[in-house]
Design an enzyme around this catalytic site. Structure first.
Site: not given
Length: 775
Positions: A28, A41, A153, A177, A189, A309, A730
């Site tokens: 429910c 549980c 692929c 960086c 690599c 929707c 929609h």
């Protein structure tokens, strides 16, 4: 007090693959937000409502004898608007933002000993911590739907085997960086690079893509998305697609990395994509002053799960039908407490949805909305129920409805009715309230001979007249039409190319459609779509509905067959034998009937294949039996997809054309279109379904079908669609409800439920119409 049931057998520490239903009862919609919360549980991680609900936790215990549960409840936090935002010091994507919105409460207990357990117990503590960090069942459900669309692929299959060398992941950062988050490792690599910027900001500087541009190495794996079970984000820059690597464990070992020792600590691409969809504004704009937010029985919204929707509007419309709602509620009251597999049982999840939508128990303003706007005079919208378990079950194994992509609401409605019929556990098949019988008349334009055929259906496509009256910014403007005008257009004869079996004329024929019986609930689909080349374009033709919603459908009733009509002969089947093969086989000494039987068995192919068949079947007892006409008839194929039939009907083809095309093309839509267009002389009669002979049908007609006149219906619901295609855009539902003692139109827009002053919005967006017969 110690508990003898507190063992590793009863208290499981879940891994990443475990589905954990910690948000709501599986039988429910009582949830962690309701008073008393829910019991989860700790053995199998299914949940049930407790004493303050329907006691489904006790049902679960009686079925499984799993003794240890944790009661989970949550309360919304009040939003502090003047609190300064936390300073961002690093790239961080939190796994569960609900922690920002709610305070959670956990109370472990033993159902056998009837005691509360110590939450600090080491075994309990480990299990609860793993449970909290695991992906929720609702999110896992949607992520699975997205991930099911991924494939491998050739670049993965043919990934070269490199010499094994170790990649050090300790304090790893991008090679170009200093970013340590959203790191991707090249599978060729081993180079470490940051990913691209992500939706909503953050993510990286795109150095992984730069690495591909510099080296041509196509594959990279997102390091912190890898879980021990082999789930990982793999991206192929050459294909420019996310992929699946079935051998990720082996490929990672090439770099000295054992995925069994890794833990997923960042959101995957699928999770980020899902987050974007859930944050998208699926709702309508602010409603006018005449609109009113509604709460109560039959007025419960459904949360958008991301492109769901179509499902929400369909289910709201179905449960607005009294007979359907009562039937499912009765099953909920009798079946849901005895069902053995609630999370995978369609009937159990239908019953759960019935109680959730009809009872009104969950139709109330959002707690968070009330808490954060206590002085507002406007009640917040509902939170809406989240039917993710129902969506999982109904879409299981289906290539379209099992995904998180937008779908056609009409296709879904017919698919769902078929699914309910197949899985029905009740003596009464409730889907029969939608059943009716249609008659098609084919008439040769030359000799005027006719043929009648009948078939069963649960929906009728409505022909929408198309009268252009102008153009605005390249968009065609069409004249308004009424439903009555659409009904008139639907029963008009359609001319088709046809070669008559009787007079051999190729002048053509007309087909007309009528109804031999009328269902309790009639589903009409407005054919707003036009096939332009191979593109399907939606036409914004305004369809006006009567203010009172009352319609007479007598005009659709099939007429008695005139006594003076001449009938077309029954279709006979012939075959154009491969004459060259027959002559060669006869020259070898084989009798004609054996030559024909060999060619029939081998697809009328060639001499050698037929000869080999003959040598293998020389002792067959029926090899010299004359070939019957029935052997030439094409074998019936019951696997034609009703969803594909409806898709072809959207292109403007008839049901008969769609079925024939799909039969000839192995259920492939694109090939079916080609086949239909390349067979203009084909007779596209709808073959009678087995057992659809009128005499048989009348004897077995369900109690819901009627042949009585007058045939009056009341418009109950409209599924409306915004967008250029039925598979995009929609969906919302407009449903006639009794509000304050009066019949009013109510808009169901996902979780938003509002009374609307008019159906103006539904004029150009109405797609599926549900009518209730007035007996």
């Amino acid at each position: 007090m110690s508990c003898p049931h507190l063992t590793e057998t009863n208290v499981v520490i879940p891994d990443n693959s475990q589905v954990i239903y910690r948000e709501e009862c599986v039988r429910c919609f009582n949830s962690q937000d309701e008073e008393g919360g829910i019991d989860l549980c700790l053995t199998c991680f299914q949940s049930g409502c407790g004493e303050t609900g329907l006691k489904h936790s006790l049902v679960h215990f009686e079925q499984t004898l799993h003794p240890i549960v944790v009661t989970i409840a949550r309360q919304p936090k009040q939003k502090i608007n003047d609190e300064p935002p936390q300073k961002i010091t690093k790239l961080e994507i939190r796994e569960d933002s609900d922690e920002d919105l709610y305070d959670y409460f956990y109370v472990p207990k033993c159902l056998v000993c009837n005691i509360i357990l110590d939450i600090q117990d080491p075994l309990l503590s480990l299990s609860l911590e793993a449970m909290k960090n695991a992906t929720k069942a609702s999110n896992k459900s949607q992520l699975t739907a997205w991930e099911n669309e991924l494939t491998t692929c050739d670049h993965i299959i043919n990934l070269p085997e490199n010499e094994t060398y170790v990649t050090n992941l300790d304090n790893a950062t991008c090679s170009k960086c200093d970013l340590a988050e959203n790191l991707w490792m090249c599978l060729t690599c081993g180079a470490l690079s940051c990913g691209r910027k992500q939706y909503g900001g953050g993510g990286g500087n795109g150095h992984a893509l730069s690495h591909y541009d510099d080296t041509g190495h196509p594959l990279a794996v997102k390091l912190k998305s890898i879980s021990p079970d082999g789930q990982a984000d793999i991206y192929c820059y050459s294909c420019d697609e996310e992929r699946i690597d079935p051998n990720i464990k082996t490929h990672m070992l090439n770099f000295g990395i054992d995925i069994a020792k890794l833990n997923k600590t960042e959101k995957s691409l699928a999770e980020l994509q899902l987050e974007q969809n859930l944050n998208w504004d699926f709702g309508a704009s602010e409603e006018d002053d005449a609109s009113k937010r509604l709460f109560g029985p039959g007025l419960t919204g459904l949360k958008n799960l991301g492109n769901s929707c179509y499902l929400a509007s369909t289910m709201q419309s179905l449960f607005s039908i009294k007979e359907f709602a009562i039937h499912e509620l009765n099953l909920f009251n009798t079946y849901n407490s005895v069902c053995q597999t609630p999370t995978t049982d369609l009937q159990c999840q239908l019953g759960k949805l019935a109680d959730g939508l009809v009872s009104g128990k969950f139709s109330k303003p959002s707690k968070i909305g009330l808490l954060n706007n206590p002085s507002s005079s406007i009640l917040p919208y509902q939170d809406g129920l989240r039917p993710f378990m129902f969506k999982d079950v109904v879409g299981q194994g289906h290539s379209e409805f099992g995904t998180s992509q937008q779908q056609d609401a009409y296709e879904f409605l017919l698919y769902l009715l078929g699914k309910i019929r197949k899985s029905s556990i009740a003596k009464t098949d409730i889907t029969k309230i939608f059943d009716f019988e249609t008659e098609q008349k084919l008439s040769c334009l030359s000799c005027k001979r006719v043929r009648y055929s009948s078939f069963s259906s649960q929906g009728l496509t409505l022909t929408v007249p198309r009268v252009k009256i102008g153009e605005i910014e390249g968009e065609q403007i069409y004249e308004e039409v009424s439903i009555d005008q659409c009904l008139d257009a639907t029963i008009q004869p359609d001319q088709m190319e046809y070669t008559c079996e009787a007079c051999k004329s190729k002048l053509g024929a007309t087909t007309t459609t009528a109804m031999k019986s009328f269902p309790k609930v009639l589903i009409l689909q407005a054919n707003r779509f036009d096939l332009q080349g191979y593109q399907v374009k939606k036409l914004s033709i305004p369809i006006i509905v009567n203010e009172d919603g009352i319609y007479n459908f007598d005009r659709l009733m099939a007429k008695d067959h005139p006594n003076d009509e001449d009938y077309l002969p029954e279709k006979t089947e012939t075959i154009e034998w491969n004459q060259s093969a027959i002559e060669q086989l006869q020259a070898m000494g084989f009798p004609l009937v054996r030559c024909q039987r060999a060619l029939l068995a081998t697809g009328n192919s060639d001499t050698e294949t037929a000869m080999n068949w003959l040598f293998e079947h020389m002792e067959d007892p029926e090899i010299d039996k004359p070939i019957e006409v029935s052997e030439l008839l094409p074998k019936a194929d019951s696997s034609v997809s009703e969803e594909n039939v409806q898709s072809l009907c959207e292109f403007g083809f008839t049901v008969a054309q769609a079925r024939k095309g799909l039969l000839e093309s192995n259920n492939n839509i694109e090939r079916a279109v080609d086949w239909i267009l390349n067979h203009p002389d084909e007779s596209f009669e709808e073959p009678p379904l087995e057992g659809s002979d009128s005499s048989i049908k009348n004897e077995n007609m369900g109690s819901w079908e009627s042949t009585n006149v007058p045939v009056n219906y009341n418009l109950k619901a409209i599924i409306s669609h915004k967008g250029s295609s039925a598979h995009a855009g929609h969906y919302v539902a407009f449903i006639r409800k009794e509000i304050d003692g009066k019949q009013q139109w109510v808009l169901f827009n996902d979780e938003k439920v509002l009374q609307v002053a008019s159906l103006e919005e539904a004029k150009t967006t109405g797609y599926v119409y549900l009518f209730e017969r007035l007996d």
